[in-house]
Design a protein around this motif. Structure first.
Motif, PDB file in Angstrom:
ATOM      1  N   GLY A   1       0.834  -1.198   0.000  1.00  0.00           N
ATOM      2  CA  GLY A   1       0.000   0.000   0.000  1.00  0.00           C
ATOM      3  C   GLY A   1       0.863   1.239   0.000  1.00  0.00           C
ATOM      4  O   GLY A   1       2.095   1.166  -0.005  1.00  0.00           O
ATOM      5  N   CYS A   2       0.225   2.395   0.003  1.00  0.00           N
ATOM      6  CA  CYS A   2       0.968   3.643  -0.051  1.00  0.00           C
ATOM      7  C   CYS A   2       0.254   4.727   0.732  1.00  0.00           C
ATOM      8  O   CYS A   2      -0.929   4.602   1.087  1.00  0.00           O
ATOM      9  CB  CYS A   2       1.177   4.092  -1.496  1.00  0.00           C
ATOM     10  SG  CYS A   2      -0.340   4.326  -2.423  1.00  0.00           S
ATOM     11  N   ILE A   3       0.980   5.801   1.020  1.00  0.00           N
ATOM     12  CA  ILE A   3       0.413   6.983   1.658  1.00  0.00           C
ATOM     13  C   ILE A   3       0.910   8.204   0.905  1.00  0.00           C
ATOM     14  O   ILE A   3       1.931   8.149   0.200  1.00  0.00           O
ATOM     15  CB  ILE A   3       0.782   7.092   3.147  1.00  0.00           C
ATOM     16  CG1 ILE A   3       2.287   7.380   3.294  1.00  0.00           C
ATOM     17  CG2 ILE A   3       0.387   5.852   3.916  1.00  0.00           C
ATOM     18  CD1 ILE A   3       2.671   7.856   4.671  1.00  0.00           C
ATOM     19  N   TYR A   4       0.187   9.307   1.051  1.00  0.00           N
ATOM     20  CA  TYR A   4       0.569  10.569   0.435  1.00  0.00           C
ATOM     21  C   TYR A   4       0.577  11.652   1.505  1.00  0.00           C
ATOM     22  O   TYR A   4      -0.339  11.731   2.325  1.00  0.00           O
ATOM     23  CB  TYR A   4      -0.416  10.959  -0.676  1.00  0.00           C
ATOM     24  CG  TYR A   4      -0.573   9.906  -1.738  1.00  0.00           C
ATOM     25  CD1 TYR A   4       0.305   9.836  -2.806  1.00  0.00           C
ATOM     26  CD2 TYR A   4      -1.620   8.981  -1.673  1.00  0.00           C
ATOM     27  CE1 TYR A   4       0.158   8.868  -3.784  1.00  0.00           C
ATOM     28  CE2 TYR A   4      -1.768   8.003  -2.637  1.00  0.00           C
ATOM     29  CZ  TYR A   4      -0.878   7.954  -3.700  1.00  0.00           C
ATOM     30  OH  TYR A   4      -1.019   6.990  -4.647  1.00  0.00           O
ATOM     31  N   ILE A   5       1.603  12.486   1.505  1.00  0.00           N
ATOM     32  CA  ILE A   5       1.704  13.590   2.456  1.00  0.00           C
ATOM     33  C   ILE A   5       1.812  14.891   1.676  1.00  0.00           C
ATOM     34  O   ILE A   5       2.706  15.053   0.838  1.00  0.00           O
ATOM     35  CB  ILE A   5       2.904  13.417   3.397  1.00  0.00           C
ATOM     36  CG1 ILE A   5       2.693  12.187   4.293  1.00  0.00           C
ATOM     37  CG2 ILE A   5       3.116  14.667   4.240  1.00  0.00           C
ATOM     38  CD1 ILE A   5       3.806  11.941   5.275  1.00  0.00           C
ATOM     39  N   ASP A   6       0.886  15.810   1.950  1.00  0.00           N
ATOM     40  CA  ASP A   6       0.869  17.115   1.294  1.00  0.00           C
ATOM     41  C   ASP A   6       1.953  17.988   1.924  1.00  0.00           C
ATOM     42  O   ASP A   6       1.881  18.333   3.108  1.00  0.00           O
ATOM     43  CB  ASP A   6      -0.510  17.749   1.462  1.00  0.00           C
ATOM     44  CG  ASP A   6      -0.624  19.088   0.757  1.00  0.00           C
ATOM     45  OD1 ASP A   6       0.315  19.461   0.023  1.00  0.00           O
ATOM     46  OD2 ASP A   6      -1.653  19.770   0.954  1.00  0.00           O
ATOM     47  N   LEU A   7       2.961  18.365   1.145  1.00  0.00           N
ATOM     48  CA  LEU A   7       4.069  19.147   1.687  1.00  0.00           C
ATOM     49  C   LEU A   7       3.629  20.533   2.119  1.00  0.00           C
ATOM     50  O   LEU A   7       4.207  21.112   3.049  1.00  0.00           O
ATOM     51  CB  LEU A   7       5.196  19.249   0.651  1.00  0.00           C
ATOM     52  CG  LEU A   7       5.795  17.924   0.166  1.00  0.00           C
ATOM     53  CD1 LEU A   7       6.962  18.194  -0.779  1.00  0.00           C
ATOM     54  CD2 LEU A   7       6.254  17.068   1.336  1.00  0.00           C
ATOM     55  N   ALA A   8       2.612  21.081   1.468  1.00  0.00           N
ATOM     56  CA  ALA A   8       2.145  22.421   1.822  1.00  0.00           C
ATOM     57  C   ALA A   8       1.540  22.460   3.221  1.00  0.00           C
ATOM     58  O   ALA A   8       1.450  23.526   3.836  1.00  0.00           O
ATOM     59  CB  ALA A   8       1.130  22.916   0.795  1.00  0.00           C
ATOM     60  N   ALA A   9       1.103  21.306   3.728  1.00  0.00           N
ATOM     61  CA  ALA A   9       0.490  21.258   5.056  1.00  0.00           C
ATOM     62  C   ALA A   9       1.519  21.171   6.179  1.00  0.00           C
ATOM     63  O   ALA A   9       1.161  21.265   7.356  1.00  0.00           O
ATOM     64  CB  ALA A   9      -0.457  20.063   5.143  1.00  0.00           C
ATOM     65  N   LEU A  10       2.796  21.005   5.833  1.00  0.00           N
ATOM     66  CA  LEU A  10       3.837  20.874   6.852  1.00  0.00           C
ATOM     67  C   LEU A  10       4.334  22.249   7.272  1.00  0.00           C
ATOM     68  O   LEU A  10       4.495  23.145   6.440  1.00  0.00           O
ATOM     69  CB  LEU A  10       5.010  20.056   6.301  1.00  0.00           C
ATOM     70  CG  LEU A  10       4.708  18.610   5.907  1.00  0.00           C
ATOM     71  CD1 LEU A  10       5.949  17.982   5.273  1.00  0.00           C
ATOM     72  CD2 LEU A  10       4.268  17.799   7.115  1.00  0.00           C
TER      73      LEU A  10
END
Length: 219
Positions: A169-178
């Motif tokens: 499986g995979c995950i996605y992290i929005d860089l703008a939210a960091l």
């Protein structure tokens, strides 16, 4: 037997390159799907924004003193900001499923940041953990971001020395939210893979992520 000999005889580096390319293709397909899903709504929004801006501009020209309007029309000073760096610590996993009936799970991670075409280490890979559905990695990775970088993708794979490695499986992290203050964001992230559904109900990985702003002009 011939097939097994052929697979064992494959160049390991070629196999790794093929896997990395498959990850990139998977990410590009997912990004394309999301882009198409948002395109219609964004088009309507942009059209409405242009209409409102035009209306506001007309009102401003008719009501503001000339010197104020000239000041507003003057180009803004250019601010030099770097794209920054991204640090990721792959801590651990939990609830990972067995991908084969007769084999334990041998998980490892492949990570990818978009918008880095031509940059070194676009795709980074963790060590694989033998026979564990709750692996402990505690590995740290780093990327120098470009201004078009928007998303970190982490894929978890099950290593297989006989057949092709299986994507769990995979995950996605929005860089703008960091945050950009250099603080660590630590959390568990549930894995996604529409192919398996409930099989991934408890599958998750723990990540520590930190984004720092970097200004080349300050050097």
């Amino acid at each position: 037997i011939t097939d097994l000999m052929h697979r064992y005889g494959e160049d390991v580096s070629l196999k790794a390159d093929q896997r990395d390319q498959e990850v990139l293709d998977l990410v590009e397909l997912e990004n394309l799907r999301r882009t198409l899903a948002l395109f219609t709504a964004q088009s309507r929004m942009v059209k409405e924004q242009r209409r409102v801006l035009k209306l506001m501009e007309t009102l401003a020209q008719n009501n503001l003193p000339p010197e104020v309007w000239e000041e507003m029309e003057a180009p803004a000073e250019e601010v030099s900001t770097g794209a920054g760096t991204l640090e990721v610590e792959l801590v651990s996993g939990a609830g990972l499923p067995r991908m084969d009936m007769f084999r334990a799970c041998d998980p490892y991670a492949v990570m990818f940041v978009d918008g880095l075409a031509g940059y070194p280490k676009v795709v980074q890979t963790s060590q694989w953990v033998r026979r564990s559905t709750s692996p402990e990695w505690n590995e740290r990775f780093e990327w120098a971001l470009s201004k078009s970088s928007q998303r970190l993708t982490v894929t978890i794979w099950d290593k297989d020395n006989i057949t092709k490695d299986d994507i769990i499986g995979c995950i996605y992290i929005d860089l703008a939210a960091l945050p950009l203050d250099g603080s660590w964001d630590e959390d568990w992230h549930g894995l996604q893979n529409p192919k398996f559904g409930n099989k991934l109900r408890d599958a998750r990985i723990k990540l520590k992520v930190r984004r720092s702003q970097h200004d080349p002009a300050a050097e």
